[in-house]
Write a protein that holds these residues in place. Structure first.
Motif, PDB file in Angstrom:
ATOM      1  N   ARG A 301       0.827  -1.208   0.000  1.00 39.62           N
ATOM      2  CA  ARG A 301       0.000   0.000   0.000  1.00 39.62           C
ATOM      3  C   ARG A 301       0.865   1.264   0.000  1.00 39.62           C
ATOM      4  NH1 ARG A 301      -5.400  -0.814   0.951  1.00 39.62           N
ATOM      5  NH2 ARG A 301      -6.007  -2.919   1.624  1.00 39.62           N
ATOM      6  N   LEU A 302       2.003   1.204   0.695  1.00 39.35           N
ATOM      7  CA  LEU A 302       2.915   2.345   0.714  1.00 39.35           C
ATOM      8  C   LEU A 302       3.485   2.603  -0.679  1.00 39.35           C
ATOM      9  CD1 LEU A 302       4.446   4.371   2.637  1.00 39.35           C
ATOM     10  CD2 LEU A 302       6.287   2.690   2.667  1.00 39.35           C
ATOM     11  N   ASN A 303       3.928   1.544  -1.334  1.00 35.40           N
ATOM     12  CA  ASN A 303       4.460   1.694  -2.691  1.00 35.40           C
ATOM     13  C   ASN A 303       3.367   2.125  -3.666  1.00 35.40           C
ATOM     14  OD1 ASN A 303       7.067   0.951  -1.955  1.00 35.40           O
ATOM     15  ND2 ASN A 303       6.660  -1.228  -2.233  1.00 35.40           N
ATOM     16  N   ALA A 323      -3.967   7.147   4.761  1.00 40.36           N
ATOM     17  CA  ALA A 323      -4.711   6.002   5.284  1.00 40.36           C
ATOM     18  C   ALA A 323      -3.810   4.954   5.931  1.00 40.36           C
ATOM     19  CB  ALA A 323      -5.513   5.365   4.156  1.00 40.36           C
ATOM     20  N   LEU A 324      -2.474   5.159   5.861  1.00 39.97           N
ATOM     21  CA  LEU A 324      -1.528   4.161   6.360  1.00 39.97           C
ATOM     22  C   LEU A 324      -0.929   4.582   7.690  1.00 39.97           C
ATOM     23  CD1 LEU A 324       0.319   3.391   2.998  1.00 39.97           C
ATOM     24  CD2 LEU A 324      -1.627   2.176   4.009  1.00 39.97           C
ATOM     25  N   ASP A 326       1.662   5.768  10.146  1.00 30.84           N
ATOM     26  CA  ASP A 326       2.853   6.580   9.890  1.00 30.84           C
ATOM     27  C   ASP A 326       4.120   6.023  10.533  1.00 30.84           C
ATOM     28  OD1 ASP A 326       2.471   7.172  12.543  1.00 30.84           O
ATOM     29  OD2 ASP A 326       2.045   9.291  12.252  1.00 30.84           O
ATOM     30  N   THR A 327       4.012   4.909  11.282  1.00 34.67           N
ATOM     31  CA  THR A 327       5.212   4.253  11.815  1.00 34.67           C
ATOM     32  C   THR A 327       5.763   3.202  10.845  1.00 34.67           C
ATOM     33  OG1 THR A 327       3.954   2.526  12.969  1.00 34.67           O
ATOM     34  CG2 THR A 327       4.398   4.585  14.175  1.00 34.67           C
ATOM     35  N   LEU A 328       5.089   3.026   9.728  1.00 30.28           N
ATOM     36  CA  LEU A 328       5.533   2.057   8.724  1.00 30.28           C
ATOM     37  C   LEU A 328       6.906   2.455   8.187  1.00 30.28           C
ATOM     38  CD1 LEU A 328       4.234  -0.424   7.237  1.00 30.28           C
ATOM     39  CD2 LEU A 328       3.548   1.175   5.460  1.00 30.28           C
ATOM     40  N   PRO A 329       7.847   1.515   8.057  1.00 25.40           N
ATOM     41  CA  PRO A 329       9.159   1.850   7.493  1.00 25.40           C
ATOM     42  C   PRO A 329       9.021   2.548   6.143  1.00 25.40           C
ATOM     43  CG  PRO A 329       9.195  -0.367   8.396  1.00 25.40           C
ATOM     44  CD  PRO A 329       7.759   0.092   8.464  1.00 25.40           C
ATOM     45  N   ARG A 330       9.782   3.615   5.949  1.00 26.27           N
ATOM     46  CA  ARG A 330       9.841   4.416   4.731  1.00 26.27           C
ATOM     47  C   ARG A 330       8.612   5.318   4.559  1.00 26.27           C
ATOM     48  NH1 ARG A 330       9.486   2.044   0.107  1.00 26.27           N
ATOM     49  NH2 ARG A 330      10.404   3.785  -0.994  1.00 26.27           N
ATOM     50  N   HIS A 331       7.664   5.288   5.490  1.00 28.46           N
ATOM     51  CA  HIS A 331       6.484   6.152   5.384  1.00 28.46           C
ATOM     52  C   HIS A 331       6.888   7.624   5.318  1.00 28.46           C
ATOM     53  CE1 HIS A 331       2.915   8.414   6.649  1.00 28.46           C
ATOM     54  NE2 HIS A 331       2.174   7.353   6.318  1.00 28.46           N
ATOM     55  N   THR A 332       7.819   8.012   6.204  1.00 29.29           N
ATOM     56  CA  THR A 332       8.241   9.413   6.259  1.00 29.29           C
ATOM     57  C   THR A 332       8.969   9.818   4.984  1.00 29.29           C
ATOM     58  OG1 THR A 332       8.470   9.166   8.654  1.00 29.29           O
ATOM     59  CG2 THR A 332       9.439  11.132   7.667  1.00 29.29           C
ATOM     60  N   VAL A 334       8.530   8.566   1.973  1.00 29.95           N
ATOM     61  CA  VAL A 334       7.520   8.694   0.909  1.00 29.95           C
ATOM     62  C   VAL A 334       6.754  10.006   1.067  1.00 29.95           C
ATOM     63  CG1 VAL A 334       5.361   7.732  -0.001  1.00 29.95           C
ATOM     64  CG2 VAL A 334       7.291   6.224   0.513  1.00 29.95           C
ATOM     65  N   ALA A 335       6.404  10.347   2.309  1.00 32.01           N
ATOM     66  CA  ALA A 335       5.704  11.615   2.544  1.00 32.01           C
ATOM     67  C   ALA A 335       6.561  12.791   2.097  1.00 32.01           C
ATOM     68  CB  ALA A 335       5.347  11.744   4.030  1.00 32.01           C
ATOM     69  N   ALA A 336       7.859  12.738   2.388  1.00 32.86           N
ATOM     70  CA  ALA A 336       8.770  13.815   1.966  1.00 32.86           C
ATOM     71  C   ALA A 336       8.778  13.947   0.453  1.00 32.86           C
ATOM     72  CB  ALA A 336      10.175  13.529   2.486  1.00 32.86           C
ATOM     73  N   TYR A 337       8.878  12.822  -0.238  1.00 31.02           N
ATOM     74  CA  TYR A 337       8.907  12.822  -1.706  1.00 31.02           C
ATOM     75  C   TYR A 337       7.630  13.439  -2.282  1.00 31.02           C
ATOM     76  CZ  TYR A 337       8.374  10.838  -6.395  1.00 31.02           C
ATOM     77  OH  TYR A 337       8.138  10.662  -7.733  1.00 31.02           O
ATOM     78  N   LEU A 338       6.485  13.047  -1.749  1.00 26.45           N
ATOM     79  CA  LEU A 338       5.214  13.547  -2.275  1.00 26.45           C
ATOM     80  C   LEU A 338       5.018  15.027  -1.957  1.00 26.45           C
ATOM     81  CD1 LEU A 338       2.965  10.457  -1.453  1.00 26.45           C
ATOM     82  CD2 LEU A 338       3.682  11.220  -3.731  1.00 26.45           C
ATOM     83  N   HIS A 339       5.438  15.464  -0.768  1.00 27.52           N
ATOM     84  CA  HIS A 339       5.335  16.889  -0.441  1.00 27.52           C
ATOM     85  C   HIS A 339       6.256  17.720  -1.343  1.00 27.52           C
ATOM     86  CE1 HIS A 339       2.577  17.296   2.915  1.00 27.52           C
ATOM     87  NE2 HIS A 339       3.072  16.190   3.458  1.00 27.52           N
ATOM     88  N   GLU A 340       7.434  17.179  -1.660  1.00 24.80           N
ATOM     89  CA  GLU A 340       8.326  17.903  -2.579  1.00 24.80           C
ATOM     90  C   GLU A 340       7.669  18.044  -3.939  1.00 24.80           C
ATOM     91  OE1 GLU A 340      12.698  17.643  -4.776  1.00 24.80           O
ATOM     92  OE2 GLU A 340      12.144  16.120  -3.286  1.00 24.80           O
ATOM     93  N   ARG A 341       7.064  16.967  -4.431  1.00 22.65           N
ATOM     94  CA  ARG A 341       6.392  17.039  -5.733  1.00 22.65           C
ATOM     95  C   ARG A 341       5.211  18.008  -5.705  1.00 22.65           C
ATOM     96  NH1 ARG A 341       4.541  12.411  -8.976  1.00 22.65           N
ATOM     97  NH2 ARG A 341       4.665  14.077 -10.506  1.00 22.65           N
ATOM     98  N   ASP A 342       4.641  18.190  -4.534  1.00 25.56           N
ATOM     99  CA  ASP A 342       3.509  19.110  -4.402  1.00 25.56           C
ATOM    100  C   ASP A 342       3.968  20.555  -4.192  1.00 25.56           C
ATOM    101  OD1 ASP A 342       0.707  19.524  -4.336  1.00 25.56           O
ATOM    102  OD2 ASP A 342       0.785  19.680  -2.143  1.00 25.56           O
ATOM    103  N   GLY A 343       5.294  20.770  -4.117  1.00 29.46           N
ATOM    104  CA  GLY A 343       5.830  22.119  -3.995  1.00 29.46           C
ATOM    105  C   GLY A 343       6.027  22.613  -2.578  1.00 29.46           C
TER     106      GLY A 343
END
Length: 381
Positions: A301-303, A323-324, A326-332, A334-343
């Motif tokens: 689901r994270l991927n 929906a996942l 936030d303690t899931l490995p690599r969750h943070t 992935v969030a960083a990557y998506l926030h960067e893409r969102d500007g």
């Protein structure tokens, strides 16, 4: 000397010793001793019948040990007369060895170590070097594993899924120490595919080939990680990609979809794109949907959230991520990557720094730290 040939004979030699009366632990030790002897003798005096030579030497090693150990005197009754050297019978015990080494009673690390030694033919020292642990520690792990499976009967069909999980664990270790475990996993999975006709075995082999085709581009000369989007696709191994796609297509045609086939389909779509911009993210999301249906795995689901972010925009990806746990490995990360893409560079930089502190290894930590520094530099301009 052809070390690949030498190691490929191990399952057959182990099987022959087992049918002559040697238990698994003793047979495995004897075969390891024979391998050491082969490495010493064969370069100057290669045998005409390599398997026959290994069987003869391993059986002698077993008899020597059995005779020297008073607690194992009963084995001498089984041994009887030492067989006359000659062509070894052509019986393939590879599949039984895979099932024994991947027995559910073993922990994943023990199953991996035992598979690498008993089926893969690696020495205890090589396995210890690959896992960056002391040789004595690895020897204890392997000894405990052998004791655990010593009395296991293999008169019932084995669990293919467990075997595949072990091989996948081996592959994911990748490069470490002096042994290329990714290449070793490919070799062992080829061997398994030759012994059993199963679409998920083919799916795993295809997945490994497609991932391993990118191995040379995953790190920079200084050892730093290179993300998929930044890899030099001209350096990918096109022969491995073509073979992986061919194997995958044949497996999918059997209409017995499993998770490794679905993962391989995603890897094939990445391999098919000449540039990251040409990646068919919509179809990748569809395959992730299949994986979620098959596994309901939080990691899947994270991927999938990353793929959704690429297919439908970063905010859609962030919604899927929300929906996942936030303690899931690599969750943070992935969030960083998506926030960067969102500007949102400030949030992305902060999250990259947080993810770096949680990284499971030095290479990933350094990569995430560099991402945070890159964004902070952009913001300060």
């Amino acid at each position: 000397m052809n070390e690949a040939l030498l190691r490929s004979l191990i399952p057959e030699v182990l099987g022959i010793l087992g049918r002559r009366g040697a238990d698994f632990a003793a047979a495995e030790d004897a075969v390891q001793d024979a391998l050491v002897e082969a490495l010493r003798v064969w370069p100057a005096d290669p045998p005409r019948d390599p398997k026959g030579w290994l069987v003869t030497v391993a059986w002698r090693k077993f008899l020597d040990t059995a005779r020297a150990d008073t607690a194992r005197r009963r084995r001498e009754d089984l041994a009887g007369e030492e067989p006359t050297p000659g062509p070894a019978p052509a019986v393939d015990d590879t599949l039984q060895l895979y099932f024994r080494c991947a027995h559910p009673s073993l922990t994943p690390p023990s199953a991996v170590a035992l598979t690498l030694r008993a089926v893969g033919g690696l020495t205890t020292r090589q396995i210890a070097q690959a896992y960056l642990v002391p040789e004595a520690t690895m020897a204890q792990r392997i000894s405990r594993a052998k004791r655990t499976v010593a009395g296991v009967r293999l008169d019932q069909p084995g669990d293919v899924a467990t075997v595949l999980r072990v091989l996948y664990l081996v592959f994911n270790e990748g490069y470490s120490g002096a042994v290329d475990l990714a290449a070793e996993a490919v070799r062992l999975t080829r061997q398994l595919a030759a012994a059993i006709d199963h679409p998920e075995v083919a799916g795993l082999l295809a997945l490994m080939l497609l991932h391993h085709a990118r191995q040379a581009t995953r790190t920079a000369p200084d050892g730093s990680l290179v993300p998929l989007a930044e890899q030099d696709r001209g350096r990918w191994d096109t022969e491995s990609i073509a073979e992986g796609v061919r194997i995958l297509q044949a497996a999918l045609a059997r209409d017995r979809l499993g998770e490794f086939q679905a993962q391989a389909a995603i890897a094939a779509l990445h391999a098919d794109a000449r540039t990251v911009e040409e990646t068919d993210w919509v179809q990748i999301v569809e395959w992730y949907d299949e994986l979620v249906r098959l596994t309901d795995s939080p990691v899947v689901r994270l991927n999938r959230a990353v793929a959704v972010g690429a297919a439908d925009g970063p905010r859609a990806g962030l919604a899927a991520l929300a929906a996942l746990d936030d303690t899931l490995p690599r969750h943070t990360a992935v969030a960083a990557y998506l926030h960067e893409r969102d500007g949102d560079l400030a949030t992305a930089a902060r999250l990259y720094a947080e993810a770096a502190h949680r990284a499971p290894n030095l290479a990933e930590r350094d990569h995430l730290t560099r991402q945070a520094a890159r964004l902070n530099t952009r913001r300060s301009r």
